[in-house]
Design a protein around this motif. Sequence first.
Motif, PDB file in Angstrom:
ATOM      1  N   VAL A   1      35.372  52.470  10.067  1.00  0.00           N
ATOM      2  CA  VAL A   1      35.320  53.037  11.597  1.00  0.00           C
ATOM      3  C   VAL A   1      34.161  53.939  11.624  1.00  0.00           C
ATOM      4  CG1 VAL A   1      36.715  54.261  13.234  1.00  0.00           C
ATOM      5  CG2 VAL A   1      38.027  53.068  11.479  1.00  0.00           C
ATOM      6  N   GLY A   2      33.208  53.587  12.885  1.00  0.00           N
ATOM      7  CA  GLY A   2      32.257  54.335  13.267  1.00  0.00           C
ATOM      8  C   GLY A   2      32.224  55.461  13.987  1.00  0.00           C
ATOM      9  N   ASP A   3      31.354  56.152  14.529  1.00  0.00           N
ATOM     10  CA  ASP A   3      31.431  57.273  15.467  1.00  0.00           C
ATOM     11  C   ASP A   3      31.687  56.699  16.658  1.00  0.00           C
ATOM     12  OD1 ASP A   3      30.403  59.068  13.597  1.00  0.00           O
ATOM     13  OD2 ASP A   3      28.366  58.919  14.154  1.00  0.00           O
ATOM     14  N   GLY A   4      32.521  57.577  17.524  1.00  0.00           N
ATOM     15  CA  GLY A   4      32.763  57.023  19.112  1.00  0.00           C
ATOM     16  C   GLY A   4      34.466  56.411  18.861  1.00  0.00           C
ATOM     17  N   CYS A   5      34.976  56.500  17.794  1.00  0.00           N
ATOM     18  CA  CYS A   5      36.329  56.271  17.982  1.00  0.00           C
ATOM     19  C   CYS A   5      37.168  57.190  18.907  1.00  0.00           C
ATOM     20  CB  CYS A   5      36.930  56.241  16.643  1.00  0.00           C
ATOM     21  SG  CYS A   5      38.793  55.852  16.224  1.00  0.00           S
ATOM     22  N   VAL A   6      38.032  56.654  19.689  1.00  0.00           N
ATOM     23  CA  VAL A   6      38.829  57.556  20.578  1.00  0.00           C
ATOM     24  C   VAL A   6      40.359  57.493  20.108  1.00  0.00           C
ATOM     25  CG1 VAL A   6      37.320  56.804  22.556  1.00  0.00           C
ATOM     26  CG2 VAL A   6      39.117  55.442  21.995  1.00  0.00           C
ATOM     27  N   GLN A   7      40.512  57.198  19.101  1.00  0.00           N
ATOM     28  CA  GLN A   7      41.653  57.068  18.541  1.00  0.00           C
ATOM     29  C   GLN A   7      43.002  56.617  19.534  1.00  0.00           C
ATOM     30  OE1 GLN A   7      42.942  58.430  15.443  1.00  0.00           O
ATOM     31  NE2 GLN A   7      40.906  58.786  14.644  1.00  0.00           N
ATOM     32  N   CYS A   8      42.575  55.410  20.020  1.00  0.00           N
ATOM     33  CA  CYS A   8      43.646  54.973  20.907  1.00  0.00           C
ATOM     34  C   CYS A   8      44.738  54.245  20.422  1.00  0.00           C
ATOM     35  CB  CYS A   8      42.961  53.769  21.915  1.00  0.00           C
ATOM     36  SG  CYS A   8      42.163  52.300  20.887  1.00  0.00           S
ATOM     37  N   GLY A   9      44.631  54.013  19.073  1.00  0.00           N
ATOM     38  CA  GLY A   9      45.581  53.379  18.249  1.00  0.00           C
ATOM     39  C   GLY A   9      45.673  51.918  18.355  1.00  0.00           C
ATOM     40  N   LEU A  10      44.951  51.346  19.061  1.00  0.00           N
ATOM     41  CA  LEU A  10      44.980  49.683  19.505  1.00  0.00           C
ATOM     42  C   LEU A  10      45.203  48.786  17.626  1.00  0.00           C
ATOM     43  CD1 LEU A  10      43.357  49.071  22.621  1.00  0.00           C
ATOM     44  CD2 LEU A  10      45.807  48.903  22.116  1.00  0.00           C
ATOM     45  N   CYS A  11      44.258  49.357  17.070  1.00  0.00           N
ATOM     46  CA  CYS A  11      43.812  48.840  15.721  1.00  0.00           C
ATOM     47  C   CYS A  11      45.341  48.797  14.884  1.00  0.00           C
ATOM     48  CB  CYS A  11      42.664  49.384  15.124  1.00  0.00           C
ATOM     49  SG  CYS A  11      42.859  51.191  14.864  1.00  0.00           S
ATOM     50  N   ALA A  12      45.726  50.102  14.994  1.00  0.00           N
ATOM     51  CA  ALA A  12      47.086  50.122  14.088  1.00  0.00           C
ATOM     52  C   ALA A  12      48.043  49.171  14.906  1.00  0.00           C
ATOM     53  CB  ALA A  12      47.572  51.602  14.153  1.00  0.00           C
ATOM     54  N   GLN A  13      48.165  49.201  16.225  1.00  0.00           N
ATOM     55  CA  GLN A  13      49.130  48.603  16.836  1.00  0.00           C
ATOM     56  C   GLN A  13      49.067  46.962  16.570  1.00  0.00           C
ATOM     57  OE1 GLN A  13      49.582  49.497  21.161  1.00  0.00           O
ATOM     58  NE2 GLN A  13      48.908  51.681  20.519  1.00  0.00           N
ATOM     59  N   HIS A  14      48.070  46.466  16.295  1.00  0.00           N
ATOM     60  CA  HIS A  14      47.816  45.000  16.183  1.00  0.00           C
ATOM     61  C   HIS A  14      47.509  44.421  14.797  1.00  0.00           C
ATOM     62  CE1 HIS A  14      47.714  44.021  20.508  1.00  0.00           C
ATOM     63  NE2 HIS A  14      47.112  45.135  20.785  1.00  0.00           N
ATOM     64  N   CYS A  15      47.742  45.456  13.837  1.00  0.00           N
ATOM     65  CA  CYS A  15      47.202  45.094  12.458  1.00  0.00           C
ATOM     66  C   CYS A  15      48.619  44.248  12.015  1.00  0.00           C
ATOM     67  CB  CYS A  15      47.118  46.246  11.600  1.00  0.00           C
ATOM     68  SG  CYS A  15      46.980  45.753  10.070  1.00  0.00           S
TER      69      CYS A  15
ATOM     70  N   CYS B   1      41.724  39.505   8.929  1.00  0.00           N
ATOM     71  CA  CYS B   1      41.926  38.800  10.096  1.00  0.00           C
ATOM     72  C   CYS B   1      41.091  39.161  11.431  1.00  0.00           C
ATOM     73  CB  CYS B   1      43.371  39.046  10.413  1.00  0.00           C
ATOM     74  SG  CYS B   1      43.841  40.680  11.100  1.00  0.00           S
ATOM     75  N   CYS B   2      40.503  40.516  11.087  1.00  0.00           N
ATOM     76  CA  CYS B   2      39.510  40.985  12.182  1.00  0.00           C
ATOM     77  C   CYS B   2      40.316  41.507  13.512  1.00  0.00           C
ATOM     78  CB  CYS B   2      38.601  40.213  12.239  1.00  0.00           C
ATOM     79  SG  CYS B   2      37.425  39.904  10.659  1.00  0.00           S
ATOM     80  N   ALA B   3      41.555  41.505  13.475  1.00  0.00           N
ATOM     81  CA  ALA B   3      42.101  41.844  14.686  1.00  0.00           C
ATOM     82  C   ALA B   3      41.724  43.384  15.191  1.00  0.00           C
ATOM     83  CB  ALA B   3      43.604  41.855  14.616  1.00  0.00           C
ATOM     84  N   CYS B   4      41.802  44.273  14.171  1.00  0.00           N
ATOM     85  CA  CYS B   4      41.239  45.454  14.522  1.00  0.00           C
ATOM     86  C   CYS B   4      39.835  45.399  15.141  1.00  0.00           C
ATOM     87  CB  CYS B   4      41.481  46.539  13.308  1.00  0.00           C
ATOM     88  SG  CYS B   4      40.291  45.947  11.861  1.00  0.00           S
ATOM     89  N   GLU B   5      39.067  44.881  14.381  1.00  0.00           N
ATOM     90  CA  GLU B   5      37.557  44.899  14.715  1.00  0.00           C
ATOM     91  C   GLU B   5      37.656  44.140  16.269  1.00  0.00           C
ATOM     92  OE1 GLU B   5      33.253  43.326  12.977  1.00  0.00           O
ATOM     93  OE2 GLU B   5      35.148  42.042  12.796  1.00  0.00           O
ATOM     94  N   LYS B   6      38.142  43.045  16.441  1.00  0.00           N
ATOM     95  CA  LYS B   6      38.225  42.343  17.820  1.00  0.00           C
ATOM     96  C   LYS B   6      38.744  43.086  18.978  1.00  0.00           C
ATOM     97  CE  LYS B   6      37.227  37.946  15.772  1.00  0.00           C
ATOM     98  NZ  LYS B   6      35.636  37.931  15.817  1.00  0.00           N
ATOM     99  N   ARG B   7      39.718  43.643  18.707  1.00  0.00           N
ATOM    100  CA  ARG B   7      40.349  44.373  19.909  1.00  0.00           C
ATOM    101  C   ARG B   7      40.360  45.926  19.832  1.00  0.00           C
ATOM    102  NH1 ARG B   7      45.131  41.350  21.154  1.00  0.00           N
ATOM    103  NH2 ARG B   7      45.771  39.876  19.361  1.00  0.00           N
ATOM    104  N   CYS B   8      39.184  46.367  19.187  1.00  0.00           N
ATOM    105  CA  CYS B   8      38.570  47.657  19.278  1.00  0.00           C
ATOM    106  C   CYS B   8      37.928  47.870  20.727  1.00  0.00           C
ATOM    107  CB  CYS B   8      37.803  48.076  18.212  1.00  0.00           C
ATOM    108  SG  CYS B   8      37.132  49.797  18.529  1.00  0.00           S
TER     109      CYS B   8
END
Length: 267
Positions: free
Chosen positions: A193-207, A227-234
């Motif tokens: 996770v790089g700089d700029g993460c807004v802690q929206c939690g979408l990655c956790a929700q879709h894992c 599966c890259c769901a976290c990467e694609k949905r960020c």
Amino acid sequence: MDVKVFCFSPVGNTEKIAMHLGKTLARHLGGALIERSFTLPQERQAPLVATAGEIVILALPVYAGRLPNVMAKYLQTMEATGALCVPVVVYGNRNFDDALTEGQLVCEHAGGQVIGGGAFVAQHSFSKTLAVNRPDELDMAQVEQFATALAQKIQAGDTHIPLLAGNNPPHPYYTPRDRHGNGIDIRKVTPKVGDGCVQCGLCAQHCPMGSINPANVKEMQGICIKCCACEKRCPVGVRYFDDPNYIYHRKELEEMYSRRAEPVWFV
């Protein structure tokens, strides 16, 4: 006849194909379309169930030429005695190897009658260029042709089991290799996770494995299936993979499998 779509689809492409197939088939047969996702952990608390007089589309992405091994135990709980079954697999332009045959075995173990099966193509989860923008209009036209052929077979009362492509029993999972034949192991690779993460939690929700800590999304608390769901949905694009073997394997895939692979289906 009602059509049930049982679907595992972390990034949504498998669901897109399966639901289009189900919608078209249900329209031909005058039945209802029912979706039953088992992508997220909470969706796998109860088994997949279908009964006689229903049609099941069992749809999963291809991982290393097979169905995702993390779903094997759950798929063994599927119950489909007397139902007509259609395994569908979606792969990222390399090959579907034995995944379709494996889907047939899952359906038969559940008591279902396999009447057809198909392998379709979608953009590779690792890549921004491999099968980019697929499934496209041509792919979806093939889905509709498949649905029409299935409907005609069902309406004719034809229940013969088609010979699907793949080995039975399935061969071992595909081992990523470079073009010189050397193995590449990416099983323990996890996203950063790089700089700029807004802690929206979408990655956790879709894992699909529930492996990202929702209280701190930089922390992995379980396995990563790439599966890259976290990467694609960020929404801010700060999740990424930087492992050298992963990057090399992605490059190899992009260079070696750049041709347009086409869907195949069997009725």
